[in-house]
Motif scaffolding. Structure first.
Motif, PDB file in Angstrom:
ATOM      1  N   ASN A 124     -69.294 -33.745  45.114  1.00 44.41           N
ATOM      2  CA  ASN A 124     -68.676 -33.335  43.852  1.00 44.41           C
ATOM      3  C   ASN A 124     -68.351 -31.843  43.845  1.00 44.41           C
ATOM      4  OD1 ASN A 124     -68.244 -35.712  42.480  1.00 44.41           O
ATOM      5  ND2 ASN A 124     -70.308 -35.756  41.595  1.00 44.41           N
ATOM      6  N   TYR A 126     -64.608 -34.681  33.914  1.00 44.72           N
ATOM      7  CA  TYR A 126     -65.731 -35.430  33.334  1.00 44.72           C
ATOM      8  C   TYR A 126     -65.473 -36.941  33.311  1.00 44.72           C
ATOM      9  CZ  TYR A 126     -68.317 -31.242  31.829  1.00 44.72           C
ATOM     10  OH  TYR A 126     -69.050 -30.081  31.797  1.00 44.72           O
ATOM     11  N   LYS A 127     -64.612 -37.435  34.204  1.00 44.08           N
ATOM     12  CA  LYS A 127     -64.194 -38.852  34.124  1.00 44.08           C
ATOM     13  C   LYS A 127     -65.378 -39.826  34.213  1.00 44.08           C
ATOM     14  CE  LYS A 127     -62.944 -39.344  38.977  1.00 44.08           C
ATOM     15  NZ  LYS A 127     -61.867 -39.318  39.951  1.00 44.08           N
ATOM     16  N   ASP A 128     -66.449 -39.455  34.934  1.00 42.89           N
ATOM     17  CA  ASP A 128     -67.613 -40.342  35.040  1.00 42.89           C
ATOM     18  C   ASP A 128     -68.312 -40.534  33.691  1.00 42.89           C
ATOM     19  OD1 ASP A 128     -67.060 -40.538  37.699  1.00 42.89           O
ATOM     20  OD2 ASP A 128     -68.734 -39.285  38.373  1.00 42.89           O
ATOM     21  N   LEU A 129     -68.034 -39.640  32.741  1.00 42.42           N
ATOM     22  CA  LEU A 129     -68.684 -39.723  31.424  1.00 42.42           C
ATOM     23  C   LEU A 129     -67.748 -40.305  30.363  1.00 42.42           C
ATOM     24  CD1 LEU A 129     -70.409 -36.192  31.438  1.00 42.42           C
ATOM     25  CD2 LEU A 129     -71.460 -38.393  32.002  1.00 42.42           C
ATOM     26  N   SER A 130     -66.582 -40.830  30.793  1.00 42.77           N
ATOM     27  CA  SER A 130     -65.551 -41.214  29.823  1.00 42.77           C
ATOM     28  C   SER A 130     -65.971 -42.322  28.863  1.00 42.77           C
ATOM     29  CB  SER A 130     -64.259 -41.603  30.545  1.00 42.77           C
ATOM     30  OG  SER A 130     -64.515 -42.699  31.385  1.00 42.77           O
ATOM     31  N   SER A 131     -66.984 -43.128  29.260  1.00 45.71           N
ATOM     32  CA  SER A 131     -67.422 -44.193  28.350  1.00 45.71           C
ATOM     33  C   SER A 131     -68.545 -43.750  27.410  1.00 45.71           C
ATOM     34  CB  SER A 131     -67.895 -45.396  29.169  1.00 45.71           C
ATOM     35  OG  SER A 131     -68.984 -45.002  29.979  1.00 45.71           O
ATOM     36  N   LYS A 132     -69.015 -42.520  27.575  1.00 45.83           N
ATOM     37  CA  LYS A 132     -70.125 -42.039  26.725  1.00 45.83           C
ATOM     38  C   LYS A 132     -69.634 -41.736  25.311  1.00 45.83           C
ATOM     39  CE  LYS A 132     -73.181 -41.515  30.160  1.00 45.83           C
ATOM     40  NZ  LYS A 132     -74.367 -42.331  30.329  1.00 45.83           N
TER      41      LYS A 132
END
Ligand code: RTP
Length: 155
Positions: free
Chosen positions: A129, A56-62
């Motif tokens: 992906n 889930y690295k693309d969501l790490s700033s959420k």
């Protein structure tokens, strides 16, 4: 929205811990089987935090990221690799919208879930992906190449 594709693709589909805990494994697998996709990998797996964070690295700033990691690592998941023509977009349709209350009846989330943070299943959002996630979740030797008998009705 993903366009319908005529390419043979792979999608990483994962039954999340709530799906396993609620006894929905058979129900969810059967929807992809009945559709006509081909299962290439399947395992029950309790995933370490590091792998969940990579996935889930693309969501790490959420803001919901820590909760998401706690959820995904809270119990075993079912990891699956599915292959087929247009499987990535088709699986997303079978799964339904991220928020289960917005997911259409007939979809997995529309039929079986209520909360976004408990939405029972994951599906890759692009063919790239799909490959990345299958490589991330499966080791070499865990995927099986096979040719189903009696496929003419589905190809
Ligand atoms: P997935 O990757 O699990 O198939 O889900 P998705 O593409 O439909 O949704 P995405 O935006 O990639 O989010 C990944 C997962 O994070 C959780 N989430 N929680 N607002 C929230 O609390 C929130 N938003 C997303 C969900 O479990 C979602 O499936």
């Amino acid at each position: 929205h993903l366009m319908a594709s005529m390419e043979v693709e792979e999608s990483y589909i994962m039954i999340k811990p709530d799906g396993v805990q609620r006894g929905l494994v058979g129900e969810i697998i059967s929807r992809f089987e009945k559709k006509g996709f081909k299962l290439k990998g399947l395992k029950l797996f309790h995933c370490p935090k590091q792998l969940a964070e990579e996935h889930y690295k693309d969501l790490s700033s959420k803001p919901f990221f820590p909760k998401l990691i706690t959820y995904i690592t809270s119990g075993p998941v079912v990891c699956m690799a599915w292959e087929g023509v247009g499987v990535v977009a088709s699986a997303r349709k079978l799964i339904g919208a991220t928020n289960p209350l917005q997911a259409e009846p007939g979809t997995i989330r529309g039929d079986l879930a209520v909360q976004t943070g408990r939405n029972v299943v994951h599906g890759s959002d692009s063919p790239e992906n799909g490959k990345r996630e299958i490589a991330l979740w499966f080791k070499e030797g865990e995927l099986t190449e096979w040719t189903p008998v009696q496929t003419p009705w589905l190809v």
